[in-house]
Design a protein around this motif. Sequence first.
Motif, PDB file in Angstrom:
ATOM      1  N   UNK A 107       0.834  -1.204   0.000  1.00 59.18           N
ATOM      2  CA  UNK A 107       0.000   0.000   0.000  1.00 59.18           C
ATOM      3  C   UNK A 107       0.869   1.255   0.000  1.00 59.18           C
ATOM      4  N   UNK A 108       1.912   1.223   0.834  1.00 63.56           N
ATOM      5  CA  UNK A 108       2.803   2.385   0.861  1.00 63.56           C
ATOM      6  C   UNK A 108       3.486   2.575  -0.479  1.00 63.56           C
ATOM      7  N   UNK A 109       3.850   1.464  -1.150  1.00 66.44           N
ATOM      8  CA  UNK A 109       4.488   1.588  -2.470  1.00 66.44           C
ATOM      9  C   UNK A 109       3.530   2.158  -3.500  1.00 66.44           C
ATOM     10  N   UNK A 110       2.250   1.707  -3.452  1.00 69.55           N
ATOM     11  CA  UNK A 110       1.242   2.215  -4.408  1.00 69.55           C
ATOM     12  C   UNK A 110       0.998   3.686  -4.167  1.00 69.55           C
ATOM     13  N   UNK A 111       0.857   4.072  -2.879  1.00 76.89           N
ATOM     14  CA  UNK A 111       0.638   5.477  -2.553  1.00 76.89           C
ATOM     15  C   UNK A 111       1.800   6.338  -3.024  1.00 76.89           C
TER      16      UNK A 111
END
Length: 325
Positions: A298-302
Amino acid sequence: MASAPNNHRKPSGSCTFSSRPRPMETRSRYKEAPDKHVNIMYDRRIVRGNTYGQLVIPTTAQPDPAEIQRQQEIRRKSIALKRAQEQCRAKTPEALQGRKHIDVQTDLYLEELSNVIVATEIECQTDAFLDRPASPLFIPTKSGEDVATQTEEEELFDFDREVQPVVEVLVGKTIEQSLLEVMEEEELACLKAQQRAFHELRNIHLADVQRLQEKERRHSEEKERRIAQQTEVLRKEKETAEKIAARAYTKQHLADLVPTAFTSLRSKGYFDDPVETDIETHFLPWLMDEVNSNLARRYAVRELLDNIIHDVAQKRLEQFKEPET
């Protein structure tokens, strides 16, 4: 003017010295006497006073380096001069093959050299020794007048009468000695009897003493044995009392110890539920790993979405700025 001496070295290695001849100076053989005699006490060359303290060198004084160097230079020159003199000294050539050098006397009067001492023997004979003759016997000179007398056979000595006191003395001494010996034997017998009685009495006393000592030893052993038995009985009674007290105290202490121990172990997690242990050791670690992986994605997508929005915003800003220019 005299020239300097010349040193010539021969091929054989010896050194020779030569100089030009020159006349000797004429000078007197002795010094000239002074015109007048001077008192030595007024001579300036005489040192007065104490001369012992003049040559004392203080301990704190340092040697002069120049003086030390000068002494070393003088010593070095003297050594070099000695070496040069030794080299220039004529040496005896080596002996030929099959020969050898020997010492030869060069004195005016030759002397035979030998380790053997010269000795001579001389004999002499004396006359035979004569014995001294014997001295003659001394015979005194006769003086006075000769007188003669006649004695009969029994006038001077009567054997039966003269021998009686001698026999009495001998017999008396013999009887007296016999009596003394008999008395001595009786006294020795009496002493032996007394000694025998003393030894018997002493043996009896020793037997009584040994019996009393043995009795005292048995009493002391019996006393020590009784004391040891009583001490052992008291020790066992004390141990029994201590064991009874320890047993009672242990029972009283262990009455609440078992429940308390189980409660403490249960509170510390020693008695745990297998399902709870399985969840804590297997399920929860797997769940945390999955959550961490999802959060990382999720942090990578954000972060990717933020980068895209930032790039789009930059491009729009550039497009808005181009018509104005």
